[in-house]
Write an enzyme that holds these catalytic residues in place. Structure first.
Site, short mmCIF file in Angstrom:
data_model
loop_
_atom_site.label_atom_id
_atom_site.label_comp_id
_atom_site.label_asym_id
_atom_site.label_seq_id
_atom_site.Cartn_x
_atom_site.Cartn_y
_atom_site.Cartn_z
CB ILE A 1 -3.66 8.16 -0.34
CG1 ILE A 1 -3.13 9.59 -0.16
CG2 ILE A 1 -5.10 8.18 -0.84
CD1 ILE A 1 -3.06 10.38 -1.46
N GLY B 1 13.19 20.80 2.02
CA GLY B 1 13.32 19.36 2.27
C GLY B 1 12.34 18.50 1.48
CE LYS C 1 5.20 7.39 -5.69
NZ LYS C 1 5.41 8.78 -5.27
N GLY D 1 6.65 11.17 3.32
CA GLY D 1 6.96 11.52 4.71
C GLY D 1 6.97 10.27 5.56
CD GLU E 1 -2.93 1.13 0.23
OE1 GLU E 1 -3.72 0.18 0.20
OE2 GLU E 1 -2.95 2.07 -0.58
P1 NDP Z 1 15.98 5.99 3.67
O1 NDP Z 1 17.08 6.23 2.72
O2 NDP Z 1 15.62 7.07 4.62
O3 NDP Z 1 16.27 4.67 4.52
C1 NDP Z 1 16.80 3.52 3.92
C2 NDP Z 1 17.14 2.53 5.01
O4 NDP Z 1 17.62 1.34 4.39
C3 NDP Z 1 18.23 2.99 5.99
O5 NDP Z 1 17.91 2.60 7.28
C4 NDP Z 1 19.48 2.27 5.50
O6 NDP Z 1 20.38 1.95 6.54
C5 NDP Z 1 18.88 0.99 4.97
N1 NDP Z 1 19.71 0.36 3.95
C6 NDP Z 1 20.14 0.90 2.79
N2 NDP Z 1 20.87 0.01 2.12
C7 NDP Z 1 20.91 -1.12 2.87
C8 NDP Z 1 21.52 -2.37 2.72
N3 NDP Z 1 22.24 -2.68 1.65
N4 NDP Z 1 21.35 -3.30 3.70
C9 NDP Z 1 20.62 -3.00 4.80
N5 NDP Z 1 20.02 -1.81 5.00
C10 NDP Z 1 20.16 -0.89 4.04
O7 NDP Z 1 14.70 5.57 2.77
P2 NDP Z 1 13.17 5.90 3.05
O8 NDP Z 1 12.81 5.47 4.40
O9 NDP Z 1 12.88 7.29 2.63
O10 NDP Z 1 12.45 4.98 1.94
C11 NDP Z 1 12.34 3.59 2.13
C12 NDP Z 1 11.38 3.02 1.07
O11 NDP Z 1 10.11 3.63 1.22
C13 NDP Z 1 11.80 3.27 -0.39
O12 NDP Z 1 11.41 2.17 -1.18
C14 NDP Z 1 10.98 4.49 -0.78
O13 NDP Z 1 10.74 4.57 -2.17
C15 NDP Z 1 9.70 4.20 -0.03
N6 NDP Z 1 8.89 5.36 0.24
C16 NDP Z 1 9.43 6.43 0.91
C17 NDP Z 1 8.67 7.54 1.16
C18 NDP Z 1 9.23 8.70 1.91
O14 NDP Z 1 8.50 9.69 2.10
N7 NDP Z 1 10.47 8.65 2.38
C19 NDP Z 1 7.27 7.62 0.70
C20 NDP Z 1 6.78 6.42 0.07
C21 NDP Z 1 7.58 5.34 -0.17
P3 NDP Z 1 21.11 3.09 7.41
O15 NDP Z 1 20.03 3.64 8.34
O16 NDP Z 1 22.16 2.38 8.16
O17 NDP Z 1 21.59 4.11 6.45
N1 HSE Z 2 9.76 11.41 -3.86
C1 HSE Z 2 8.40 10.99 -3.71
C2 HSE Z 2 7.49 12.20 -3.87
C3 HSE Z 2 8.21 10.34 -2.35
O1 HSE Z 2 7.98 13.33 -4.01
O2 HSE Z 2 6.28 12.03 -3.91
C4 HSE Z 2 7.03 9.44 -2.29
O3 HSE Z 2 7.14 8.34 -3.12
#
Ligand code: NDP
Ligand code: HSE
Length: 437
Positions: A138, A189, A207, A309, A131
């Site tokens: 959403i 940001g 998406k 977020g 989701e």
């Molecule tokens: P971040 O970059 O903030 O976090 C990524 C995490 O993955 C970190 O904790 C990092 O570890 C860990 N990581 C990266 N590489 C490895 C590896 N090789 N082995 C183990 N751990 C690893 O990403 P987000 O939280 O922003 O996004 C995560 C997912 O969610 C993505 O698929 C993104 O597209 C999706 N998403 C994000 C949104 C957002 O608003 N941020 C919205 C919707 C979807 P470490 O902490 O040690 O660096």
């Molecule tokens: N970079 C994406 C956005 C985050 O701006 O909507 C959510 O997938």
């Protein structure tokens, strides 16, 4: 109360940290809703020593051995919030084939290889929920994959990228150019240090593929999606849109249609487009997302909210965790992927669209006739023409032409021929028009 459902959390960044926080803060409610407590078996990260603030979790749970964590016998559900194609793909295939349930927010992976993940889930007997991969908080995929399964979806039109919506909304509100609005989005940001995936439309295209797959019971991958970003949208384009009572949005559009032989097809595209200010998507400002679904029996439905977020995305992740945990306790799995329709994806050239074209032209007798002749030769009907003084462009005047609906290939060929006319000094911009202007 049954024995705990054990989670392997892969990733503890923006989204993962909020998943941990919500699991902690809502543990009693979640246990009551599921009928068993949720427990974190381990958290895989890249940098074990990273400062994670006051995260309410035992530091001993962190590991860099994601695969080892996934393979543990005491792990029931794998929650992947790392992102990217590899190693996430290998991890999730391993988990699913081993019969674990998977919750992921990874739109890039689902759009690239969703079919392989669904096959692995069917093989292992676990659930695959995602989701959070489209439009963050959403609730959108569950309505498409459950609530609307008695209906026939005809079109999905959405603003599914918050960064570009912030930029275009700022351009509309202040008259800023793309570069200036991107700078503001970065300072606040919203945009990442490398904004390519957002501003070039890759994020929205992934998406769009996921939405189209669910809406039309067809496997659609990112490669099937026609994609254009917003980097070419200028302040002059936005001013022209406003003069027509419109704004410009980056839209994802997935629609049913038919090919020349009358066979049912779908088209899936992401591009900037003019939409009238009266359209429900026009008022979606800031970094918000909204998706407009049209279905034969349900009519028009609109979903609106925060598309990104940490906390909003974690909300969607946890909703999925509750669903898969309940299924495991009940010994059932959700309905399998529905891809029975396998509809062909129409090439962009066959998509029916409308164009808004700005031309810098010479201002002399016969110019309009010559320009109109090009449209006629390609069987493209003109809806409106506006002439204004040169806005500092290369011609003596600016002609803004809006067409009626025509195949995209005919519109593109029209623009190509216009570029070759001596009286057309330059084609200043070409944008599509959507939403019944
Ligand atoms: P971040 O970059 O903030 O976090 C990524 C995490 O993955 C970190 O904790 C990092 O570890 C860990 N990581 C990266 N590489 C490895 C590896 N090789 N082995 C183990 N751990 C690893 O990403 P987000 O939280 O922003 O996004 C995560 C997912 O969610 C993505 O698929 C993104 O597209 C999706 N998403 C994000 C949104 C957002 O608003 N941020 C919205 C919707 C979807 P470490 O902490 O040690 O660096
Ligand atoms: N970079 C994406 C956005 C985050 O701006 O909507 C959510 O997938």
């Amino acid at each position: 109360m049954k024995s705990p459902v054990r989670l392997a959390l892969l990733g503890c960044g923006t989204v993962g940290a909020e998943v941990v926080r919500l699991l902690h803060e809502q543990s009693a409610d979640l246990a009551a809703r599921i009928g068993a407590p949720l427990e974190i078996a381990g958290i895989a990260v890249r940098r074990i020593g990273r400062d994670r603030g006051d995260l309410p979790v035992d530091p001993a749970l962190f590991t860099t051995d994601a695969l080892g964590l996934i393979k543990r016998d005491d792990v029931d559900v794998v929650v992947e919030v790392v992102g990217g194609l590899e190693p996430a793909r290998s991890w999730l295939l391993e988990a699913l084939r081993a019969g674990k349930s998977v919750v992921t927010a990874n739109k890039a992976l689902l759009a690239e290889d969703g079919g392989a993940l669904h096959d692995a889930a069917a093989e292992g007997g676990g659930d695959l929920y995602y989701e959070a991969s489209v439009a963050g908080a959403i609730p959108l995929l569950r309505p498409l994959r459950e609530s609307l399964h008695g209906d026939r979806v005809t079109q999905v039109t959405g603003i599914v990228n918050g960064t570009t919506n912030f930029i275009l909304s700022a351009m509309h509100a202040t008259g800023a150019g793309f570069a200036e609005a991107l700078e503001e989005a970065t300072e606040l940001g919203y945009a990442e240090a490398d904004p390519t995936a957002d501003v070039e439309g890759f994020d929205a295209a992934a998406k769009a593929a996921i939405l189209a797959s669910l809406a039309f019971h067809t496997r659609v991958s990112a490669a099937d999606v026609h994609r254009e970003g917003i980097t070419e949208v200028t302040a002059a384009d936005m001013a022209s849109a406003k003069a027509m009572g419109c704004t410009i949005k980056l839209l994802c559009i997935a629609a049913r249609g038919a090919d020349a032989a009358g066979r049912e097809t779908i088209s899936v595209r992401v591009h900037p487009a003019l939409i009238p200010l009266s359209h429900p998507l026009a008022s979606v400002g800031d970094a918000f997302n909204a998706v407009f679904i049209e279905a034969e029996a349900a009519g028009q439905l609109m979903f609106y909210g925060r598309g990104a977020g940490g906390a909003p995305t974690a909300s969607a992740v946890l909703g999925d965790v509750v669903a898969v945990a309940r299924n495991r306790l009940a010994g059932v799995r959700a309905a399998s992927e529905s891809a029975y329709a396998a509809l062909p994806v129409r090439p962009m050239g066959e998509a029916l669209t409308r164009y808004h074209i700005s031309l810098d032209v010479a201002d002399r007798p016969g110019v309009l006739e010559a320009v109109a002749g090009v449209f006629a030769r390609h069987d493209v009907s003109i809806a409106t023409v506006r002439q204004g003084p040169s806005g500092g462009g290369t011609g003596d005047a600016v002609l803004v032409i809006v067409t009626h609906v025509a195949p995209d290939a005919a519109l593109a060929a029209t623009v190509d021929e216009l570029r070759g006319l001596e009286i057309v000094r330059s084609v200043a911009s070409v944008l599509r028009v959507e939403g019944g202007l």
